[in-house]
Design a protein around this motif. Structure first.
Motif, PDB file in Angstrom:
ATOM      1  N   VAL A  61       0.858  -1.179   0.000  1.00 30.14           N
ATOM      2  CA  VAL A  61       0.000   0.000   0.000  1.00 30.14           C
ATOM      3  C   VAL A  61       0.901   1.238   0.000  1.00 30.14           C
ATOM      4  CG1 VAL A  61      -1.976  -1.072   1.121  1.00 30.14           C
ATOM      5  CG2 VAL A  61      -0.151  -0.113   2.533  1.00 30.14           C
ATOM      6  N   GLU A  62       0.388   2.318  -0.563  1.00 31.04           N
ATOM      7  CA  GLU A  62       1.226   3.490  -0.810  1.00 31.04           C
ATOM      8  C   GLU A  62       1.732   4.164   0.454  1.00 31.04           C
ATOM      9  OE1 GLU A  62      -0.594   6.205  -3.506  1.00 31.04           O
ATOM     10  OE2 GLU A  62      -0.791   4.737  -5.116  1.00 31.04           O
ATOM     11  N   ASP A  63       0.981   4.054   1.559  1.00 27.19           N
ATOM     12  CA  ASP A  63       1.414   4.736   2.772  1.00 27.19           C
ATOM     13  C   ASP A  63       2.260   3.848   3.688  1.00 27.19           C
ATOM     14  OD1 ASP A  63      -0.562   3.042   3.625  1.00 27.19           O
ATOM     15  OD2 ASP A  63      -1.716   4.546   4.717  1.00 27.19           O
ATOM     16  N   GLU A  64       2.627   2.655   3.223  1.00 27.44           N
ATOM     17  CA  GLU A  64       3.507   1.776   3.987  1.00 27.44           C
ATOM     18  C   GLU A  64       4.931   2.333   3.975  1.00 27.44           C
ATOM     19  OE1 GLU A  64       4.002  -0.560   6.506  1.00 27.44           O
ATOM     20  OE2 GLU A  64       2.702  -1.954   5.383  1.00 27.44           O
ATOM     21  N   ASN A  65       5.605   2.268   5.123  1.00 27.20           N
ATOM     22  CA  ASN A  65       6.989   2.751   5.201  1.00 27.20           C
ATOM     23  C   ASN A  65       7.939   1.606   4.888  1.00 27.20           C
ATOM     24  OD1 ASN A  65       9.484   3.831   5.770  1.00 27.20           O
ATOM     25  ND2 ASN A  65       8.957   4.561   7.808  1.00 27.20           N
ATOM     26  N   LEU A  66       8.300   1.477   3.626  1.00 27.48           N
ATOM     27  CA  LEU A  66       9.303   0.490   3.212  1.00 27.48           C
ATOM     28  C   LEU A  66      10.702   1.096   3.251  1.00 27.48           C
ATOM     29  CD1 LEU A  66       9.958  -2.317   2.210  1.00 27.48           C
ATOM     30  CD2 LEU A  66       9.218  -1.658  -0.084  1.00 27.48           C
ATOM     31  N   ALA A  99      10.290  -5.674  -6.153  1.00 26.04           N
ATOM     32  CA  ALA A  99      10.957  -4.794  -7.116  1.00 26.04           C
ATOM     33  C   ALA A  99      11.537  -3.571  -6.420  1.00 26.04           C
ATOM     34  CB  ALA A  99       9.978  -4.372  -8.203  1.00 26.04           C
ATOM     35  N   THR A 100      10.810  -3.023  -5.442  1.00 25.48           N
ATOM     36  CA  THR A 100      11.277  -1.844  -4.722  1.00 25.48           C
ATOM     37  C   THR A 100      12.586  -2.127  -4.004  1.00 25.48           C
ATOM     38  OG1 THR A 100       9.015  -1.062  -4.418  1.00 25.48           O
ATOM     39  CG2 THR A 100      10.679  -0.151  -2.946  1.00 25.48           C
ATOM     40  N   CYS A 101      12.680  -3.278  -3.330  1.00 25.78           N
ATOM     41  CA  CYS A 101      13.909  -3.618  -2.603  1.00 25.78           C
ATOM     42  C   CYS A 101      15.073  -3.880  -3.549  1.00 25.78           C
ATOM     43  CB  CYS A 101      13.660  -4.835  -1.711  1.00 25.78           C
ATOM     44  SG  CYS A 101      12.656  -4.457  -0.263  1.00 25.78           S
ATOM     45  N   VAL A 102      14.803  -4.508  -4.679  1.00 22.65           N
ATOM     46  CA  VAL A 102      15.873  -4.737  -5.660  1.00 22.65           C
ATOM     47  C   VAL A 102      16.338  -3.411  -6.251  1.00 22.65           C
ATOM     48  CG1 VAL A 102      16.440  -5.770  -7.888  1.00 22.65           C
ATOM     49  CG2 VAL A 102      15.149  -7.090  -6.191  1.00 22.65           C
ATOM     50  N   ILE A 103      15.408  -2.517  -6.526  1.00 26.23           N
ATOM     51  CA  ILE A 103      15.766  -1.190  -7.035  1.00 26.23           C
ATOM     52  C   ILE A 103      16.646  -0.461  -6.025  1.00 26.23           C
ATOM     53  CG2 ILE A 103      14.832   1.113  -7.543  1.00 26.23           C
ATOM     54  CD1 ILE A 103      12.423  -0.314  -8.810  1.00 26.23           C
ATOM     55  N   ALA A 104      16.272  -0.519  -4.741  1.00 23.06           N
ATOM     56  CA  ALA A 104      17.067   0.141  -3.698  1.00 23.06           C
ATOM     57  C   ALA A 104      18.484  -0.408  -3.684  1.00 23.06           C
ATOM     58  CB  ALA A 104      16.404  -0.050  -2.338  1.00 23.06           C
ATOM     59  N   TYR A 105      18.619  -1.715  -3.854  1.00 20.60           N
ATOM     60  CA  TYR A 105      19.959  -2.318  -3.866  1.00 20.60           C
ATOM     61  C   TYR A 105      20.763  -1.847  -5.078  1.00 20.60           C
ATOM     62  CZ  TYR A 105      23.758  -5.627  -4.236  1.00 20.60           C
ATOM     63  OH  TYR A 105      25.023  -6.170  -4.360  1.00 20.60           O
ATOM     64  N   LEU A 106      20.163  -1.856  -6.245  1.00 24.07           N
ATOM     65  CA  LEU A 106      20.867  -1.435  -7.462  1.00 24.07           C
ATOM     66  C   LEU A 106      21.251   0.038  -7.387  1.00 24.07           C
ATOM     67  CD1 LEU A 106      18.726  -3.243 -10.205  1.00 24.07           C
ATOM     68  CD2 LEU A 106      20.932  -3.966  -9.244  1.00 24.07           C
ATOM     69  N   LYS A 136       8.055   7.110  -4.623  1.00 24.43           N
ATOM     70  CA  LYS A 136       8.421   8.356  -3.957  1.00 24.43           C
ATOM     71  C   LYS A 136       9.475   8.106  -2.881  1.00 24.43           C
ATOM     72  CE  LYS A 136       4.072  10.810  -4.788  1.00 24.43           C
ATOM     73  NZ  LYS A 136       2.856  11.399  -4.155  1.00 24.43           N
ATOM     74  N   GLN A 137       9.363   6.974  -2.200  1.00 21.05           N
ATOM     75  CA  GLN A 137      10.353   6.625  -1.186  1.00 21.05           C
ATOM     76  C   GLN A 137      11.713   6.325  -1.818  1.00 21.05           C
ATOM     77  OE1 GLN A 137       8.799   3.718   1.721  1.00 21.05           O
ATOM     78  NE2 GLN A 137       6.752   4.480   1.229  1.00 21.05           N
TER      79      GLN A 137
END
Length: 318
Positions: A61-66, A99-106, A136-137
């Motif tokens: 969900v969009e308001d989750e703090n990942l 995908a978000t976590c992989v993007i953060a790693y790359l 956005k995060q």
């Protein structure tokens, strides 16, 4: 579309969905040694037997703090790859959270932008699409230069405060006192440019221009606005921590106590038409601007006359 897709490049980094974990033959063929699960669903422990496993419990969900989990997630991936193993990052569908976590790693490894990292992943898994809140995060993570500890970063702290204000606003309440971020308490370097905002009655400095909240005038020139909108400042603490949704701000000089502004956590429309949330403002009719002056004129490139300083040897000091 394979249930297990390798991120393009030399890294043994894979992305997939929940059902990927049941394809033991594919996992073995890829040499998977580490599994990062990014979801909140109850998981069968036997699915992870034989792997080093980490769970990041978040919803899609969009308001989750990942964002707060990025450093730990990227360290886990990096440790797995550095050990010579292969890493699988999965969520429910292999689309948003993983995908978000992989993007953060790359981003951290190659110093690239979120969009560049997403484009790279989509070469092998086109369905990858982090939700808008996660994107956005990732943008904020990029602006912060992918720090090892996001929680100590002022930009993150400010983001958390803004989230708290938004959640409080949705509930029709003021934010909790301990969640309010008083910006002047977090400034490490003083800004000597711009101007001071002083109480017109007693001349006490209430704020400097570095704490102004910029906004786009919806009608008329920007200088026609009748209020300065500011970050919360420490002298406002007694009023802002009352838990009231709105109220007025008085000059902190006890001998003055002039009404200098107002606040509304739910927001306020400026006379220029822009809606400001939260609205913490000083009335221009009750404030004077005082331009800052450099303490050392020579620092501004101003040549001082010969009589301005002490005389040298052989000269008379008048």
């Amino acid at each position: 579309m394979s249930l297990l897709d390798k991120v393009p490049g030399d890294l043994k980094l894979y992305i997939g969905g929940l059902f990927t974990l049941r394809r033991k033959d594919q996992l073995a063929e890829a040499g998977i040694t580490h599994v990062l699960s990014v979801l909140r669903l109850p998981l069968e422990e036997k699915l992870f037997e034989g792997y080093k496993h980490m769970v990041v419990e978040v919803d899609d969900v969009e308001d989750e703090n990942l964002l707060e989990h990025f450093p730990a997630a990227t360290r886990f991936i990096d440790e797995g790859l550095a050990s010579g193993g292969a890493v699988l990052v999965h969520c429910a569908m292999g689309k948003s959270r993983s995908a978000t976590c992989v993007i953060a790693y790359l981003m951290q490894k190659y110093n690239i932008s979120p969009s560049e990292a997403l484009e790279q992943i989509r070469q092998s898994r086109p369905l990858c699409e982090p939700n808008e809140g996660f994107m956005k995060q990732l943008e904020l993570y990029h602006e912060m230069q992918t720090p090892e500890n996001v929680e100590d970063t002022p930009a993150y702290q400010r983001w958390v405060y803004q989230r708290e204000v938004e959640m409080s606003r949705a509930c029709g309440q003021a934010p909790e006192a301990e969640k309010i971020r008083f910006e002047d308490e977090h400034v490490t370097a003083k800004d000597d440019s711009g101007f001071d905002m002083r109480c017109r009655k007693c001349r006490r400095t209430l704020a400097t221009s570095q704490f102004l909240i910029p906004h786009q005038a919806q009608r008329g020139p920007a200088d026609s606005c009748t209020h300065y909108f500011l970050d919360p400042l420490s002298w406002m603490r007694p009023e802002l921590e009352k838990g009231e949704v709105e109220g007025r701000l008085e000059c902190p000089n006890l001998k003055c106590k002039a009404n200098v502004g107002k606040y509304a956590w739910q927001g306020m429309r400026c006379n220029c038409g822009e809606w400001i949330v939260p609205a913490i403002s000083l009335s221009k009719g009750r404030i004077d601007e005082a331009k800052k002056r450099a303490a050392d004129p020579s620092a501004m490139g101003i040549r001082m006359p010969a009589t301005a300083g002490p005389r040298g040897p052989g000269q008379n000091n008048l």
